[in-house]
Design a protein around this motif. Structure first.
Motif, PDB file in Angstrom:
ATOM      1  N   THR A  52       0.831  -1.207   0.000  1.00 17.46           N
ATOM      2  CA  THR A  52       0.000   0.000   0.000  1.00 17.46           C
ATOM      3  C   THR A  52       0.863   1.254   0.000  1.00 17.46           C
ATOM      4  O   THR A  52       0.561   2.231  -0.704  1.00 17.46           O
ATOM      5  CB  THR A  52      -0.945  -0.010   1.209  1.00 17.46           C
ATOM      6  OG1 THR A  52      -1.862  -1.110   1.055  1.00 17.46           O
ATOM      7  CG2 THR A  52      -1.736   1.281   1.317  1.00 17.46           C
ATOM      8  N   ASP A  90      -9.873  -2.579   2.581  1.00  9.82           N
ATOM      9  CA  ASP A  90     -10.593  -3.609   3.320  1.00  9.82           C
ATOM     10  C   ASP A  90     -12.070  -3.219   3.354  1.00  9.82           C
ATOM     11  O   ASP A  90     -12.501  -2.402   4.164  1.00  9.82           O
ATOM     12  CB  ASP A  90     -10.039  -3.719   4.738  1.00  9.82           C
ATOM     13  CG  ASP A  90     -10.666  -4.863   5.528  1.00  9.82           C
ATOM     14  OD1 ASP A  90     -11.707  -5.402   5.095  1.00  9.82           O
ATOM     15  OD2 ASP A  90     -10.119  -5.210   6.592  1.00  9.82           O
ATOM     16  N   TRP A  96      -7.058   0.175   5.098  1.00 10.46           N
ATOM     17  CA  TRP A  96      -6.272  -0.420   4.028  1.00 10.46           C
ATOM     18  C   TRP A  96      -5.354  -1.514   4.559  1.00 10.46           C
ATOM     19  O   TRP A  96      -4.762  -1.389   5.638  1.00 10.46           O
ATOM     20  CB  TRP A  96      -5.432   0.673   3.336  1.00 10.46           C
ATOM     21  CG  TRP A  96      -6.309   1.503   2.452  1.00 10.46           C
ATOM     22  CD1 TRP A  96      -6.537   1.323   1.114  1.00 10.46           C
ATOM     23  CD2 TRP A  96      -7.143   2.595   2.868  1.00 10.46           C
ATOM     24  NE1 TRP A  96      -7.446   2.241   0.667  1.00 10.46           N
ATOM     25  CE2 TRP A  96      -7.842   3.038   1.712  1.00 10.46           C
ATOM     26  CE3 TRP A  96      -7.368   3.239   4.075  1.00 10.46           C
ATOM     27  CZ2 TRP A  96      -8.747   4.088   1.750  1.00 10.46           C
ATOM     28  CZ3 TRP A  96      -8.276   4.287   4.121  1.00 10.46           C
ATOM     29  CH2 TRP A  96      -8.948   4.710   2.965  1.00 10.46           C
ATOM     30  N   TYR A  97      -5.280  -2.588   3.765  1.00  9.53           N
ATOM     31  CA  TYR A  97      -4.309  -3.636   4.063  1.00  9.53           C
ATOM     32  C   TYR A  97      -2.896  -3.056   3.936  1.00  9.53           C
ATOM     33  O   TYR A  97      -2.662  -2.109   3.184  1.00  9.53           O
ATOM     34  CB  TYR A  97      -4.447  -4.791   3.077  1.00  9.53           C
ATOM     35  CG  TYR A  97      -5.802  -5.443   3.041  1.00  9.53           C
ATOM     36  CD1 TYR A  97      -6.422  -5.901   4.195  1.00  9.53           C
ATOM     37  CD2 TYR A  97      -6.469  -5.623   1.821  1.00  9.53           C
ATOM     38  CE1 TYR A  97      -7.660  -6.518   4.155  1.00  9.53           C
ATOM     39  CE2 TYR A  97      -7.709  -6.239   1.765  1.00  9.53           C
ATOM     40  CZ  TYR A  97      -8.303  -6.677   2.934  1.00  9.53           C
ATOM     41  OH  TYR A  97      -9.534  -7.279   2.885  1.00  9.53           O
ATOM     42  N   LEU A 100      -0.503  -6.875  -0.369  1.00  6.71           N
ATOM     43  CA  LEU A 100      -1.037  -8.107  -0.933  1.00  6.71           C
ATOM     44  C   LEU A 100       0.144  -8.951  -1.374  1.00  6.71           C
ATOM     45  O   LEU A 100       1.018  -8.470  -2.111  1.00  6.71           O
ATOM     46  CB  LEU A 100      -1.940  -7.814  -2.131  1.00  6.71           C
ATOM     47  CG  LEU A 100      -3.178  -6.952  -1.891  1.00  6.71           C
ATOM     48  CD1 LEU A 100      -3.870  -6.656  -3.224  1.00  6.71           C
ATOM     49  CD2 LEU A 100      -4.145  -7.639  -0.935  1.00  6.71           C
ATOM     50  N   PRO A 106      -3.894 -10.968   1.573  1.00 10.03           N
ATOM     51  CA  PRO A 106      -3.590  -9.676   2.186  1.00 10.03           C
ATOM     52  C   PRO A 106      -2.869  -9.802   3.512  1.00 10.03           C
ATOM     53  O   PRO A 106      -3.114 -10.724   4.291  1.00 10.03           O
ATOM     54  CB  PRO A 106      -4.978  -9.061   2.395  1.00 10.03           C
ATOM     55  CG  PRO A 106      -5.884 -10.229   2.579  1.00 10.03           C
ATOM     56  CD  PRO A 106      -5.317 -11.324   1.691  1.00 10.03           C
ATOM     57  N   ASP A 107      -1.941  -8.879   3.757  1.00  7.30           N
ATOM     58  CA  ASP A 107      -1.443  -8.635   5.104  1.00  7.30           C
ATOM     59  C   ASP A 107      -2.440  -7.654   5.705  1.00  7.30           C
ATOM     60  O   ASP A 107      -2.492  -6.484   5.319  1.00  7.30           O
ATOM     61  CB  ASP A 107      -0.044  -8.036   5.053  1.00  7.30           C
ATOM     62  CG  ASP A 107       0.482  -7.643   6.438  1.00  7.30           C
ATOM     63  OD1 ASP A 107      -0.297  -7.652   7.408  1.00  7.30           O
ATOM     64  OD2 ASP A 107       1.670  -7.280   6.529  1.00  7.30           O
ATOM     65  N   THR A 108      -3.225  -8.118   6.653  1.00  8.67           N
ATOM     66  CA  THR A 108      -4.363  -7.337   7.130  1.00  8.67           C
ATOM     67  C   THR A 108      -4.004  -6.321   8.211  1.00  8.67           C
ATOM     68  O   THR A 108      -4.886  -5.669   8.758  1.00  8.67           O
ATOM     69  CB  THR A 108      -5.461  -8.272   7.659  1.00  8.67           C
ATOM     70  OG1 THR A 108      -4.939  -9.072   8.730  1.00  8.67           O
ATOM     71  CG2 THR A 108      -5.979  -9.177   6.546  1.00  8.67           C
ATOM     72  N   THR A 109      -2.706  -6.182   8.508  1.00  9.22           N
ATOM     73  CA  THR A 109      -2.283  -5.156   9.453  1.00  9.22           C
ATOM     74  C   THR A 109      -2.742  -3.788   8.972  1.00  9.22           C
ATOM     75  O   THR A 109      -2.639  -3.462   7.785  1.00  9.22           O
ATOM     76  CB  THR A 109      -0.753  -5.156   9.572  1.00  9.22           C
ATOM     77  OG1 THR A 109      -0.309  -6.459   9.953  1.00  9.22           O
ATOM     78  CG2 THR A 109      -0.285  -4.134  10.598  1.00  9.22           C
ATOM     79  N   LYS A 110      -3.235  -2.982   9.892  1.00 11.65           N
ATOM     80  CA  LYS A 110      -3.644  -1.618   9.562  1.00 11.65           C
ATOM     81  C   LYS A 110      -2.602  -0.668  10.181  1.00 11.65           C
ATOM     82  O   LYS A 110      -2.604  -0.428  11.393  1.00 11.65           O
ATOM     83  CB  LYS A 110      -5.035  -1.323  10.132  1.00 11.65           C
ATOM     84  CG  LYS A 110      -6.133  -2.303   9.679  1.00 11.65           C
ATOM     85  CD  LYS A 110      -6.511  -2.083   8.233  1.00 11.65           C
ATOM     86  CE  LYS A 110      -7.500  -3.124   7.721  1.00 11.65           C
ATOM     87  NZ  LYS A 110      -8.799  -3.128   8.414  1.00 11.65           N
ATOM     88  N   ARG A 162      -6.731  -6.182  11.941  1.00 12.69           N
ATOM     89  CA  ARG A 162      -7.669  -5.942  10.846  1.00 12.69           C
ATOM     90  C   ARG A 162      -8.994  -5.383  11.319  1.00 12.69           C
ATOM     91  O   ARG A 162      -9.560  -4.491  10.681  1.00 12.69           O
ATOM     92  CB  ARG A 162      -7.920  -7.246  10.064  1.00 12.69           C
ATOM     93  CG  ARG A 162      -8.877  -7.038   8.914  1.00 12.69           C
ATOM     94  CD  ARG A 162      -9.227  -8.300   8.167  1.00 12.69           C
ATOM     95  NE  ARG A 162     -10.067  -7.999   7.014  1.00 12.69           N
ATOM     96  CZ  ARG A 162     -10.601  -8.910   6.218  1.00 12.69           C
ATOM     97  NH1 ARG A 162     -10.376 -10.208   6.435  1.00 12.69           N
ATOM     98  NH2 ARG A 162     -11.358  -8.540   5.197  1.00 12.69           N
TER      99      ARG A 162
END
Length: 408
Positions: A52, A90, A96-97, A100, A106-110, A162
């Motif tokens: 991102t 997301d 946002w992830y 990817l 996805p790496d779902t860390t915010k 996430r």
């Protein structure tokens, strides 16, 4: 000799270099799936997935290219904005992830760092009238405000899971630094002065921490904002959370403090301009050629001794921007001399005249290496170094380019 800061031939060179960089990265966003990690030849490395922060930086750079009137830049920015609005967003929980993976996982860390670049991208693209940018900006500012901003601390938190259920106890200056940059751009794009005021609040905290540490900025904090000065001593060259004081951040903050001051004339904290001078002087003292070879080291300890000697391209790019900003703010010719010195170094060692863009990392002999930053992932730092010397401290790059507000 005419100073480079006022030389028309140098200004033409800057424009040529900005065009060369845009040409190198034109394939960074082949689809609306996001911007890829570029290799040494400007080809997307598919094994690294999509980040991102890189997509946001790419949208920002090519939206600026569009404002400069560079054919083909607008479509690149449009695809990057589309990726931030769709593939990297997301839709279930908002925000946002982080990235990817190559297989789309996805790496779902915010993270506040990534979200700051979404705001920066959307702000610049809004000024450039890129499709979908204003809706993206409204969404991103709402997330930044509701999820990351800590009004009690007057700073941004760093990282959520996430579902926005668990907030990591780590707090960092890096994310806050890029939040300041993003908020300044958002203020320009929306006309809402509260974003400038928030940027000033963050900047004031950082000035206080730096002043208490001989102008070496503590980067890492716990949940109560107590400095964690020994964090990552066992892995000091971490690309995002290195141990010790980061030379490039002292330089980057020097410029940002001047830009915050210019965005709020007569209303910004009085400490910002003198702090900018002190941060720049400290970074040059601790970082430049301290091991006998030209170039800035990456990090130092808290006494100013070099820890990681690797030369990162972004540090020199920020030195260029800081010297240009300080010369504009003060008129002191020593900053013009530094500006020429930093560009001479970049031209000799960093600018890749054969394959394009800039080498992102050099070893202590100023030979290209890839220990921390393999390839040439994105254009953001180098590209901004070609624009900052030509434009006023405020408004920011996008509005200044759009309105033709050159200072020469």
């Amino acid at each position: 000799m005419t100073a480079w800061t006022t030389s028309r031939s140098h200004q033409r060179w800057l424009h040529t270099e900005s065009l060369r960089l845009l040409a190198f990265g034109r394939g960074a966003v082949p689809t609306s799936g996001g911007a890829g990690w570029l290799d040494d030849d400007g080809v997307v490395d598919p094994t690294r997935g999509v980040f991102t922060w890189i997509t946001g930086r790419t949208a920002h750079v090519y939206a600026l290219g569009h404002l400069l009137g560079v054919p083909g830049a607008g479509p690149v920015a449009t695809r990057a904005i589309a990726a931030l609005s769709t593939a990297l967003h997301d839709d279930d929980f908002g925000g946002w992830y982080a990235s990817l993976a190559a297989d789309g996982t996805p790496d779902t860390t915010k993270s506040a760092y990534a979200h700051a670049f979404v705001v920066l991208a959307a702000s610049t693209a809004t000024v450039a009238q890129i499709d979908g940018a204003r809706a993206l900006l409204d969404d991103a500012l709402a997330v930044l405000d509701e999820r990351f901003w800590d009004p009690a601390a007057g700073l941004s938190a760093d990282e959520w899971d996430r579902t926005w259920t668990t907030l990591d106890p780590y707090r960092g200056v890096n994310a806050n630094m890029h939040t300041v940059e993003a908020l300044l751009a958002a203020g320009d794009a929306t006309g809402d002065v509260r974003w400038y005021e928030r940027a000033a609040m963050i900047a004031d905290h950082v000035v206080g921490w730096a002043a208490a540490n001989e102008w070496r900025i503590p980067e890492h904090f716990d949940a109560a904002w107590a400095p964690q000065l020994e964090l990552n001593a066992d892995r000091p060259d971490d690309p995002f959370k290195p141990y010790g004081a980061t030379i490039g951040h002292g330089l980057e903050w020097a410029r940002l403090l001047l830009q915050v001051d210019a965005a709020l004339p007569g209303r910004a904290p009085a400490t910002l301009v003198p702090a900018a001078l002190a941060l720049y002087d400290g970074a040059v003292r601790d970082g430049w050629a301290v091991d006998g070879a030209p170039g800035f080291v990456y990090t130092t300890d808290w006494a100013g001794a070099a820890v990681v000697h690797t030369r990162m391209h972004w540090v020199v790019a920020e030195a260029i921007g800081a010297a240009a900003a300080l010369h504009q703010a003060t008129g002191d010719p020593r900053y013009a001399d530094d500006y020429a010195r930093w560009w001479d170094y970049a031209g000799e060692f960093l600018v890749d005249h054969e394959r394009g863009s800039w080498h992102h990392e050099l070893d202590t002999s100023n030979t290209p290496s890839a220990e921390v930053w393999p390839g040439k992932p994105d254009l953001y730092h180098a590209f901004q170094a070609t624009l900052l010397p030509l434009l006023p401290l405020a408004p920011g790059l996008a509005v200044a380019v759009r309105d033709g507000l050159t200072i020469r």
